[in-house]
Structure formats: C-alpha cells, structure tokens
Design a protein around this motif. Structure first.
Motif, PDB file in Angstrom:
ATOM      1  N   TYR A  11       0.830  -1.209   0.000  1.00 17.18           N
ATOM      2  CA  TYR A  11       0.000   0.000   0.000  1.00 17.18           C
ATOM      3  C   TYR A  11       0.865   1.259   0.000  1.00 17.18           C
ATOM      4  O   TYR A  11       0.675   2.159  -0.816  1.00 17.18           O
ATOM      5  CB  TYR A  11      -0.918  -0.040   1.229  1.00 17.18           C
ATOM      6  N   VAL A  15       2.042   4.412  -3.374  1.00 22.47           N
ATOM      7  CA  VAL A  15       1.472   5.729  -3.064  1.00 22.47           C
ATOM      8  C   VAL A  15       2.589   6.723  -2.780  1.00 22.47           C
ATOM      9  O   VAL A  15       2.573   7.850  -3.288  1.00 22.47           O
ATOM     10  CB  VAL A  15       0.473   5.637  -1.889  1.00 22.47           C
ATOM     11  N   VAL A  47      -3.607  12.506  -4.268  1.00 20.41           N
ATOM     12  CA  VAL A  47      -2.920  11.465  -3.499  1.00 20.41           C
ATOM     13  C   VAL A  47      -3.936  10.591  -2.758  1.00 20.41           C
ATOM     14  O   VAL A  47      -3.791   9.369  -2.706  1.00 20.41           O
ATOM     15  CB  VAL A  47      -1.886  12.083  -2.535  1.00 20.41           C
ATOM     16  N   LEU A  50      -5.555   8.282  -5.235  1.00 21.02           N
ATOM     17  CA  LEU A  50      -4.606   7.216  -5.525  1.00 21.02           C
ATOM     18  C   LEU A  50      -4.561   6.215  -4.371  1.00 21.02           C
ATOM     19  O   LEU A  50      -4.549   5.002  -4.595  1.00 21.02           O
ATOM     20  CB  LEU A  50      -3.220   7.816  -5.768  1.00 21.02           C
ATOM     21  N   SER A  51      -4.557   6.716  -3.148  1.00 21.75           N
ATOM     22  CA  SER A  51      -4.552   5.845  -1.969  1.00 21.75           C
ATOM     23  C   SER A  51      -5.781   4.943  -1.958  1.00 21.75           C
ATOM     24  O   SER A  51      -5.688   3.750  -1.654  1.00 21.75           O
ATOM     25  CB  SER A  51      -4.533   6.682  -0.682  1.00 21.75           C
ATOM     26  N   PHE A 115      -4.523   9.036   4.572  1.00 17.78           N
ATOM     27  CA  PHE A 115      -3.924   7.866   3.927  1.00 17.78           C
ATOM     28  C   PHE A 115      -3.970   6.662   4.858  1.00 17.78           C
ATOM     29  O   PHE A 115      -4.312   5.559   4.448  1.00 17.78           O
ATOM     30  CB  PHE A 115      -2.475   8.197   3.531  1.00 17.78           C
TER      31      PHE A 115
END
Length: 127
Positions: A11, A15, A47, A50-51, A115
């Motif tokens: 993960y 990222v 971001v 994307l996470s 995140f």
C-alpha cells in the motif's frame, strides 16, 4: 514477514512513489505560482484518490488483513519515508517536525492521516 506487513508495504510504496513525483511537481511548478498552501490543497485529493485505488487492490490481494493494523503500519512507514526524504534533502528532524506546524504542513499531515485511514474506510473489493 506477516501478511499485514506485506499488505502495508504494498500500500505505502506505490502511493509514496507517486506522491513523491506529485510533490516534485508541486514544489517546482505549482507552489511558485500559487503559494505552498494552495499547491498542497491541489495535490492532496490526487494522493488520496490514488490511496483509495491502491488500498482496494491491496485489500483484494490480502482480504484477511486487519485494516486498522494495515493503516497504522502503512502510516508509520509513510512517516519514516517522509522523514528519510527530508533528511536526504538536508532538513533536520526538528525542521521536519516544525514544518508540520505550518498551514501547508498541517494540511499535508492531515492527508497523511487520511492515507492511514483509507484501509478502514474502503469497502471490501468484490472478487
């Protein structure tokens, strides 16, 4: 290596890599035109999106991962990667921490916490 640690690495690494590239663009192209806070505000949703995507793939691959552990481990790894980057760029640990007390730094830290929470918030992907 425990599966949750593997999942956390799967993960955090993609990222971080893409967020690093976004950060270079933010610092060199966007922030000089908009200022640091608007630049971080533009980068943050990208971001986090994307996470969200990466977390879905990780949860599909490791469906039995404890989500809270995955998020916490990934957040800790992210902060270590951020600190290592800051040190490599010549900052001291104190400068790294004090940067988080600025408005752009606080917004960035909020995104980093986000995140870490994404694995908890992301629905289980359909197999």
């Amino acid at each position: 290596m425990p599966p949750t640690v593997k999942a956390a690495l799967a993960y955090v690494l993609p990222v971080f890599a893409l967020a690093f590239a976004f950060g270079v663009l933010r610092v060199t192209l966007i922030a000089p035109r908009t200022g640091p806070l608007p630049a971080v505000a533009l980068e943050l949703p990208l971001v986090l999106a994307l996470s969200w995507t990466v977390a879905g793939r990780v949860l599909a691959r490791w469906p039995d991962s404890r989500r809270a552990d995955l998020g916490l481990i990934a957040f800790a790894l992210l902060m270590l990667l951020e600190l290592a980057t800051a040190l490599a760029l010549g900052q001291t640990p104190g400068q790294f921490l004090s940067a988080m007390a600025t408005p752009p730094g606080a917004l960035g830290l909020a995104g980093q916490v986000g995140f870490g929470l994404v694995p908890l918030l992301r629905p289980q992907p359909r197999g």
